[in-house]
Design a protein around this motif. Structure first.
Motif, PDB file in Angstrom:
ATOM      1  N   ARG A  11       0.888  -1.310   0.019  1.00  0.00           N
ATOM      2  CA  ARG A  11      -0.390   0.062  -0.455  1.00  0.00           C
ATOM      3  C   ARG A  11       0.913   0.792  -0.230  1.00  0.00           C
ATOM      4  NH1 ARG A  11      -0.581   3.275   4.013  1.00  0.00           N
ATOM      5  NH2 ARG A  11      -0.479   1.203   5.716  1.00  0.00           N
ATOM      6  N   LYS A  12       1.946   0.855   0.431  1.00  0.00           N
ATOM      7  CA  LYS A  12       2.446   2.636   1.047  1.00  0.00           C
ATOM      8  C   LYS A  12       3.839   2.844  -0.670  1.00  0.00           C
ATOM      9  CE  LYS A  12       5.111   0.806   5.011  1.00  0.00           C
ATOM     10  NZ  LYS A  12       6.298   1.086   5.323  1.00  0.00           N
ATOM     11  N   LEU A  13       4.669   2.029  -1.015  1.00  0.00           N
ATOM     12  CA  LEU A  13       4.323   1.346  -2.155  1.00  0.00           C
ATOM     13  C   LEU A  13       3.520   2.666  -3.064  1.00  0.00           C
ATOM     14  CD1 LEU A  13       6.496   0.459  -4.877  1.00  0.00           C
ATOM     15  CD2 LEU A  13       5.855  -1.196  -4.821  1.00  0.00           C
ATOM     16  N   LEU A  14       2.098   2.291  -3.533  1.00  0.00           N
ATOM     17  CA  LEU A  14       1.196   2.418  -4.254  1.00  0.00           C
ATOM     18  C   LEU A  14       0.945   3.880  -3.855  1.00  0.00           C
ATOM     19  CD1 LEU A  14      -1.489  -0.344  -4.819  1.00  0.00           C
ATOM     20  CD2 LEU A  14       0.477   0.681  -6.476  1.00  0.00           C
ATOM     21  N   GLU A 202       1.677  -6.956 -22.932  1.00  0.00           N
ATOM     22  CA  GLU A 202       0.604  -6.799 -22.425  1.00  0.00           C
ATOM     23  C   GLU A 202       1.014  -8.032 -24.290  1.00  0.00           C
ATOM     24  OE1 GLU A 202      -0.772  -3.066 -24.188  1.00  0.00           O
ATOM     25  OE2 GLU A 202      -1.664  -3.008 -21.964  1.00  0.00           O
ATOM     26  N   ALA A 203       0.890  -7.734 -25.314  1.00  0.00           N
ATOM     27  CA  ALA A 203       0.982  -9.263 -26.106  1.00  0.00           C
ATOM     28  C   ALA A 203       0.856 -10.550 -25.131  1.00  0.00           C
ATOM     29  CB  ALA A 203       1.309  -8.829 -27.399  1.00  0.00           C
ATOM     30  N   LEU A 204       1.754 -11.007 -24.179  1.00  0.00           N
ATOM     31  CA  LEU A 204       1.877 -11.929 -23.908  1.00  0.00           C
ATOM     32  C   LEU A 204       1.453 -12.405 -23.084  1.00  0.00           C
ATOM     33  CD1 LEU A 204       6.340 -11.676 -24.365  1.00  0.00           C
ATOM     34  CD2 LEU A 204       4.881 -13.574 -25.359  1.00  0.00           C
ATOM     35  N   ASP A 205       0.474 -11.221 -22.505  1.00  0.00           N
ATOM     36  CA  ASP A 205      -0.536 -11.174 -21.255  1.00  0.00           C
ATOM     37  C   ASP A 205       0.112 -11.828 -19.612  1.00  0.00           C
ATOM     38  OD1 ASP A 205      -2.904 -11.159 -20.298  1.00  0.00           O
ATOM     39  OD2 ASP A 205      -3.412 -13.102 -20.852  1.00  0.00           O
ATOM     40  N   LEU A 206       1.016 -11.036 -20.319  1.00  0.00           N
ATOM     41  CA  LEU A 206       2.262 -11.214 -18.534  1.00  0.00           C
ATOM     42  C   LEU A 206       2.375  -9.987 -18.108  1.00  0.00           C
ATOM     43  CD1 LEU A 206       4.956 -14.203 -19.763  1.00  0.00           C
ATOM     44  CD2 LEU A 206       2.868 -14.305 -17.714  1.00  0.00           C
ATOM     45  N   PRO A 207       3.062 -10.020 -16.350  1.00  0.00           N
ATOM     46  CA  PRO A 207       3.442  -9.328 -16.235  1.00  0.00           C
ATOM     47  C   PRO A 207       4.568  -8.853 -15.981  1.00  0.00           C
ATOM     48  CG  PRO A 207       2.595 -10.260 -14.462  1.00  0.00           C
ATOM     49  CD  PRO A 207       2.372 -11.085 -15.857  1.00  0.00           C
ATOM     50  N   CYS A 379       3.551  -2.189 -18.890  1.00  0.00           N
ATOM     51  CA  CYS A 379       2.612  -0.991 -19.139  1.00  0.00           C
ATOM     52  C   CYS A 379       1.599  -0.974 -20.077  1.00  0.00           C
ATOM     53  CB  CYS A 379       3.566   0.213 -18.973  1.00  0.00           C
ATOM     54  SG  CYS A 379       4.404   0.370 -20.207  1.00  0.00           S
ATOM     55  N   ARG A 380       0.452  -0.245 -19.885  1.00  0.00           N
ATOM     56  CA  ARG A 380      -0.987   0.032 -20.881  1.00  0.00           C
ATOM     57  C   ARG A 380      -0.411   0.602 -22.284  1.00  0.00           C
ATOM     58  NH1 ARG A 380      -5.792   2.764 -18.257  1.00  0.00           N
ATOM     59  NH2 ARG A 380      -4.142   4.591 -18.923  1.00  0.00           N
ATOM     60  N   ASP A 381      -0.420  -0.246 -22.932  1.00  0.00           N
ATOM     61  CA  ASP A 381      -0.147   0.637 -24.844  1.00  0.00           C
ATOM     62  C   ASP A 381       1.645   0.392 -24.562  1.00  0.00           C
ATOM     63  OD1 ASP A 381      -3.390  -0.286 -24.611  1.00  0.00           O
ATOM     64  OD2 ASP A 381      -3.497   2.131 -24.403  1.00  0.00           O
ATOM     65  N   GLY A 382       2.044   0.175 -23.370  1.00  0.00           N
ATOM     66  CA  GLY A 382       3.272   0.700 -23.709  1.00  0.00           C
ATOM     67  C   GLY A 382       3.774   1.803 -24.183  1.00  0.00           C
ATOM     68  N   LEU A 383       2.734   2.476 -23.361  1.00  0.00           N
ATOM     69  CA  LEU A 383       2.833   3.705 -23.612  1.00  0.00           C
ATOM     70  C   LEU A 383       3.578   4.570 -22.182  1.00  0.00           C
ATOM     71  CD1 LEU A 383       1.309   6.486 -24.931  1.00  0.00           C
ATOM     72  CD2 LEU A 383       0.354   6.642 -22.891  1.00  0.00           C
ATOM     73  N   SER A 384       4.943   5.221 -22.660  1.00  0.00           N
ATOM     74  CA  SER A 384       5.783   6.012 -21.862  1.00  0.00           C
ATOM     75  C   SER A 384       6.216   7.690 -22.025  1.00  0.00           C
ATOM     76  CB  SER A 384       6.487   4.913 -21.633  1.00  0.00           C
ATOM     77  OG  SER A 384       7.346   5.726 -20.655  1.00  0.00           O
ATOM     78  N   HIS A 385       6.624   8.262 -21.405  1.00  0.00           N
ATOM     79  CA  HIS A 385       6.772   9.694 -21.114  1.00  0.00           C
ATOM     80  C   HIS A 385       6.135   9.922 -21.979  1.00  0.00           C
ATOM     81  CE1 HIS A 385      11.437   9.210 -21.648  1.00  0.00           C
ATOM     82  NE2 HIS A 385      11.205   8.339 -21.201  1.00  0.00           N
ATOM     83  N   HIS A 386       4.789   9.721 -21.357  1.00  0.00           N
ATOM     84  CA  HIS A 386       3.442  10.670 -21.950  1.00  0.00           C
ATOM     85  C   HIS A 386       2.410  10.134 -20.037  1.00  0.00           C
ATOM     86  CE1 HIS A 386      -0.504  11.158 -23.327  1.00  0.00           C
ATOM     87  NE2 HIS A 386      -0.159  11.182 -24.370  1.00  0.00           N
ATOM     88  N   PRO A 387       1.597  11.618 -19.798  1.00  0.00           N
ATOM     89  CA  PRO A 387       0.634  11.278 -18.478  1.00  0.00           C
ATOM     90  C   PRO A 387      -0.301  10.094 -18.250  1.00  0.00           C
ATOM     91  CG  PRO A 387       0.821  13.551 -19.340  1.00  0.00           C
ATOM     92  CD  PRO A 387       1.377  12.742 -20.304  1.00  0.00           C
ATOM     93  N   ASP A 388      -0.352   9.442 -18.873  1.00  0.00           N
ATOM     94  CA  ASP A 388      -1.167   8.421 -19.479  1.00  0.00           C
ATOM     95  C   ASP A 388      -0.451   7.086 -19.131  1.00  0.00           C
ATOM     96  OD1 ASP A 388      -3.493  10.174 -19.762  1.00  0.00           O
ATOM     97  OD2 ASP A 388      -3.581   9.285 -22.316  1.00  0.00           O
ATOM     98  N   GLU A 389       0.699   7.470 -18.790  1.00  0.00           N
ATOM     99  CA  GLU A 389       1.715   6.193 -18.400  1.00  0.00           C
ATOM    100  C   GLU A 389       1.082   5.215 -17.443  1.00  0.00           C
ATOM    101  OE1 GLU A 389       5.941   7.302 -18.094  1.00  0.00           O
ATOM    102  OE2 GLU A 389       5.499   6.132 -16.342  1.00  0.00           O
ATOM    103  N   TYR A 390       0.805   3.792 -17.883  1.00  0.00           N
ATOM    104  CA  TYR A 390      -0.063   3.518 -16.845  1.00  0.00           C
ATOM    105  C   TYR A 390       0.572   2.081 -16.349  1.00  0.00           C
ATOM    106  CZ  TYR A 390      -4.024   1.429 -14.287  1.00  0.00           C
ATOM    107  OH  TYR A 390      -4.364   0.449 -13.044  1.00  0.00           O
ATOM    108  N   THR A 391       0.876   1.689 -14.721  1.00  0.00           N
ATOM    109  CA  THR A 391       1.166   0.096 -15.137  1.00  0.00           C
ATOM    110  C   THR A 391      -0.184  -0.489 -13.626  1.00  0.00           C
ATOM    111  OG1 THR A 391       3.387   0.425 -15.363  1.00  0.00           O
ATOM    112  CG2 THR A 391       2.493  -1.513 -13.848  1.00  0.00           C
ATOM    113  N   SER A 392      -0.583  -1.378 -13.641  1.00  0.00           N
ATOM    114  CA  SER A 392      -1.653  -1.399 -12.826  1.00  0.00           C
ATOM    115  C   SER A 392      -1.264  -2.116 -11.453  1.00  0.00           C
ATOM    116  CB  SER A 392      -2.275  -2.763 -13.026  1.00  0.00           C
ATOM    117  OG  SER A 392      -1.542  -3.959 -13.424  1.00  0.00           O
ATOM    118  N   PRO A 393      -1.717  -1.641 -10.112  1.00  0.00           N
ATOM    119  CA  PRO A 393      -1.722  -1.944  -9.062  1.00  0.00           C
ATOM    120  C   PRO A 393      -1.495  -3.331  -8.595  1.00  0.00           C
ATOM    121  CG  PRO A 393      -3.182  -0.673  -8.511  1.00  0.00           C
ATOM    122  CD  PRO A 393      -3.124  -0.943 -10.267  1.00  0.00           C
ATOM    123  N   GLN A 394      -2.382  -4.355  -9.471  1.00  0.00           N
ATOM    124  CA  GLN A 394      -1.609  -6.124  -9.267  1.00  0.00           C
ATOM    125  C   GLN A 394      -0.419  -6.566  -9.979  1.00  0.00           C
ATOM    126  OE1 GLN A 394      -4.061  -3.560 -10.284  1.00  0.00           O
ATOM    127  NE2 GLN A 394      -5.916  -6.001 -10.998  1.00  0.00           N
TER     128      GLN A 394
END
Ligand SMILES: [Zn+2]
Length: 416
Positions: A11-14, A202-207, A379-394
């Motif tokens: 929780r603290k990490l997030l 994402e294509a491999l469906d692995l974290p 990371c979602r859609d492979g997107l980085s260097h962008h405000p929408d960059e996202y990695t899920s808590p899971q």
């Protein structure tokens, strides 16, 4: 049900990812540039979190944050882990930061479990990986390796402020930079966790994935010179259109890209002149970004592409000048570290894919000094260097489990 100690660390990490995302020089996005007051604020927090995780922490003379696990019995070589906490302009909240905060959290888990390391363990927060302010990358990691170029202190930013002056303004003593001994030494291990910044996981469906190495990269600037002319009066035979020549060359770059699976070739920038709707372009200048798993292969590709571009220029009777603006060699991740990471990852997910990093990282610089390894996090859609960059808590929780296991395994299996 009350929270377990490990759940509290997760929780603290997030929460910490969100806290650092709020420390920014602009309100809309996230911007933290080397030697800014935002970097100072972030450094103080990171130091505090390192202390809370049981590390002895300090900020070095260049604004790197270093947390060491004190142990009377710890032996050389040391194990270093971490990533950068500076950002690009208008960045996302995970690039760099996730790897650093994940490393602090992993140490907290190990300390909570009562683990005693066999080796010195240092968590490193690098102050400048992105190179936004002085257009020089890997400043933080090169300093910790003892390969920092002192001439960089005289570089000036866009406001005309030299690095020496910027250090002074933040209360750092540039004189100490010369006298500081490196922390990362030959024979040590360095591991970095980082978001993938690409779509493969994402294509491999692995974290998670193990990184095999970082691609060699070159940036070319191509200047095509034709003859500017009137759009209405110049017949085809008398035209030397720099833009149509450049267009054919850009298609040649695309042909190169498609010629081999592991090759990357991109034209991302073009400038023409006169750049007017009623004028034939007299000049076109465009960039080529070429990446390949190894340096020799990159050189071969570069040479044949340059030959093809010159042939197009020749045939179209335009001038061509190709300059190499930047070039970095490839780095291979250490086989022992890769194997240990694969083994650890397989415990938490279906297999451990191996990916080549097309993006540069501190690991690339540190590989010139010691053994290195990297783990990628989806990371979602492979997107980085962008405000929408996202990695899920899971995925972050999965990364933490794997990272703890990797650190423990390396510490156990590494010969002293
Ligand atoms: Zn990064």
């Amino acid at each position: 049900m009350p929270e377990t100690p490990i759940e509290a660390i997760e929780r603290k990490l997030l929460e910490r990812i969100d806290i650092l995302a709020s420390i920014s020089s602009d309100f809309d996005g996230i911007t933290r540039i080397f030697l800014s007051k935002e970097m100072d604020t972030a450094a103080k927090l990171i130091k505090l979190w390192m202390n809370n995780a049981g590390l002895v922490a300090n900020v070095d003379p260049l604004q790197n944050v270093i947390g060491s696990w004190p142990s009377e019995n710890a032996k050389a070589p040391a194990i270093h882990l971490g990533s950068h906490y500076d950002t690009v302009i208008n960045a996302g909240r995970f690039d760099g930061i996730l790897g650093l905060l994940l490393s602090i959290a992993a140490i907290e888990v190990l300390q909570t479990e009562g683990y005693t390391p066999k080796h010195y363990i240092n968590v490193l927060g690098f102050c400048d990986e992105e190179g936004v302010r002085y257009h020089t990358t890997f400043l933080g990691s090169s300093f910790l390796c003892g390969t920092f170029d002192l001439e960089a202190l005289d570089k000036v930013d866009e406001q005309g402020i030299s690095m020496r002056e910027a250090l002074k303004a933040r209360g750092y003593d540039a004189e100490k930079i010369e006298a500081t001994k490196p922390i990362i030494l030959p024979g040590d291990l360095f591991i970095e966790a980082h978001i993938e910044q690409g779509p493969a996981l994402e294509a491999l469906d692995l974290p998670l994935a193990v990184v095999s190495g970082i691609a060699a990269q070159t940036r070319l600037e191509v200047k095509v010179t034709g003859k500017a002319g009137h759009a209405g009066t110049t017949p085809p035979k008398l035209r030397q259109d720099a833009l149509t020549a450049a267009a054919e060359m850009i298609l040649e770059v695309e042909k190169t890209l498609k010629s081999e699976e592991s090759l990357r070739a991109t034209v991302g920038h073009i400038k023409i002149s006169p750049n007017a709707s009623n004028a034939i372009p007299g000049q076109a200048v465009f960039s080529i970004d070429l990446r390949y798993p190894n340096y020799d292969g990159l050189q071969t590709t570069k040479a044949s592409l340059m030959k093809a571009l010159k042939a197009i220029a020749n045939q179209r009777e335009v001038g061509i000048v190709i300059d190499c603006v930047q070039e970095t060699g490839s780095s291979e991740c250490d086989p022992f570290i890769q194997e240990t990471m694969c083994h650890s990852l397989s415990k938490f997910q279906e297999g451990a894919p191996t990916l080549l990093s097309g993006a540069g990282h501190d690991t690339l610089k540190i590989a010139q000094t010691c053994h290195t390894g990297m783990m990628f996090i989806r990371c979602r859609d492979g997107l980085s260097h962008h405000p929408d960059e996202y990695t899920s808590p899971q995925d972050i929780r999965a990364a933490l489990k794997a990272w703890v296991e990797i650190i423990r395994s390396l510490d156990q299996e590494l010969d002293s």
